[in-house]
Write an enzyme that holds these catalytic residues in place. Structure first.
Site, PDB file in Angstrom:
ATOM      1  CE  LYS A  46      -3.703   2.592   0.586  1.00  0.00           C
ATOM      2  NZ  LYS A  46      -4.466   2.933  -0.575  1.00  0.00           N
ATOM      3  CB  CYS A 131      -2.928   9.390  -4.055  1.00  0.00           C
ATOM      4  SG  CYS A 131      -4.625   9.186  -3.119  1.00  0.00           S
TER       5      CYS A 131
HETATM    6  C1  SIN Z   1      -6.332   5.650  -1.851  1.00  0.00           C
HETATM    7  O1  SIN Z   1      -5.874   5.339  -0.913  1.00  0.00           O
HETATM    8  O2  SIN Z   1      -7.022   6.496  -1.869  1.00  0.00           O
HETATM    9  C2  SIN Z   1      -6.047   5.146  -3.123  1.00  0.00           C
HETATM   10  C3  SIN Z   1      -4.496   5.440  -3.581  1.00  0.00           C
HETATM   11  C4  SIN Z   1      -4.394   6.073  -4.990  1.00  0.00           C
HETATM   12  O3  SIN Z   1      -5.345   5.932  -5.830  1.00  0.00           O
HETATM   13  O4  SIN Z   1      -3.096   6.163  -5.217  1.00  0.00           O
END
Ligand code: SIN
Length: 312
Positions: A46, A131
């Site tokens: 993540k 993001c």
């Molecule tokens: C998110 O955690 O909002 C998604 C991350 C991303 O789209 O880079």
């Protein structure tokens, strides 16, 4: 005919070109372990920030008829957690580890990369420039000057190979502008195309409500909806940056879409929404479908058709 799905790139070897898109099944160590034990060819974490984040309020993900919308807001355990994981990771298993980095500011990103450089682990960073889901924080990848300034600073602090995850672009002028920025950094080894199509709005007619709560319903669109945009970005960046690798991401639900990404020039392919909905069994299924498709076309290796898309 024996089909060979293996890929060698950036000094890494992968038995399969398929792995998870950052954000799916990769927040916690047990999820990362499940990915590593699956038929995925690699694992990515993540996107991490300096400090742990709970992310945006729920509901923040919704499955849709042809994909998904999300506004997770970078929920993650903080970069130390992922660097600890990277320290413990069994690289000898032959599944490269990528660490996705998405500081809340340029300084945060640089601090995280500085620590990664100091640790000198065999993992590779994918710096998330795209993001769309942190309220008030624009996507860096849509600001070409800010992207260049960040990359200038990154290469000063991080001397090894790294990659960036890009937002989708929609105009050839913007493909050119971003490719011109990226070309200037020899240690930029790969670009991942694409993150979700940001700030979409999905409406529930019956309840007269947006489907997700953060940002008044705005969120990143993923899955089959984004496949044509993802393929265009893969093909356009692969053409413009022939000495770099493009990681295809967006709309892969079967071997056919994985084939399309590679035909458009992707070296390897990430799977997001489909993995979220189906679980890690998706890697085995999609790899088997890709092999069957290659066999039917007489292609034994991925190199035999990578980047060979024609126009009628
Ligand atoms: C998110 O955690 O909002 C998604 C991350 C991303 O789209 O880079």
């Amino acid at each position: 005919m024996e089909i060979d799905l293996s890929v060698s790139w950036l000094g890494l070897s992968m038995a399969s070109p398929l792995f998870n898109a950052s954000g799916v099944m990769c927040r916690h160590a047990d999820e990362l372990d499940r990915l590593a034990a699956s038929c995925a060819g690699a694992v990515i974490t993540k996107s991490c920030t300096l400090e742990p984040r709970a992310g945006n309020p729920e509901p923040r993900y919704a499955a849709l008829p042809f994909g998904s919308i999300n506004s997770m807001g970078l929920p993650n355990e903080g970069f130390r957690y992922y660097l600890d994981y990277a320290r413990r990771y069994d690289y000898g298993r032959g599944k490269p580890l990528f660490v996705s980095v998405s500081g809340m500011s340029a300084d945060e990103t640089l601090t995280i990369l500085g620590e990664l450089a100091r640790l000198d682990l065999p993992c590779l960073p994918e710096v998330n420039l795209s993001c769309p889901n942190v309220p008030g924080k624009p996507q860096t990848g849509y600001d070409f000057a800010a992207s260049a300034a960040l990359l200038d600073a990154i290469v000063r602090i991080y001397p090894k190979t790294f990659g960036v995850k890009l937002p989708p672009y929609f105009d050839p002028v913007h493909f050119d502008m971003m490719a011109d920025v990226l070309r200037a950094y020899p240690t930029l080894g790969f670009v991942t195309c694409i993150n979700s199509i940001g700030n979409a709005l999905v409406v529930d007619v019956e309840r007269e409500l947006a489907l997700i709560r953060p940002k008044d319903g705005l969120g990143g669109l993923g899955g089959s909806y984004v496949l044509p945009t993802a393929l265009a970005n893969v093909r356009e960046f692969a053409r413009r940056l022939p000495d770099r690798h493009v990681v295809g991401c967006g709309g892969v639900t079967s071997g056919a879409e994985a084939f399309m990404h590679i035909l458009c020039g992707a070296t390897v392919v990430q799977i997001g929404t489909c993995l979220y909905e189906e679980g890690p069994g998706a890697f085995e299924r999609i790899a088997a479908e890709l092999s069957a498709l290659m066999r039917s076309k007489g292609y034994r290796t991925l190199d035999a058709f990578r980047g060979r898309l024609g126009t009628p």
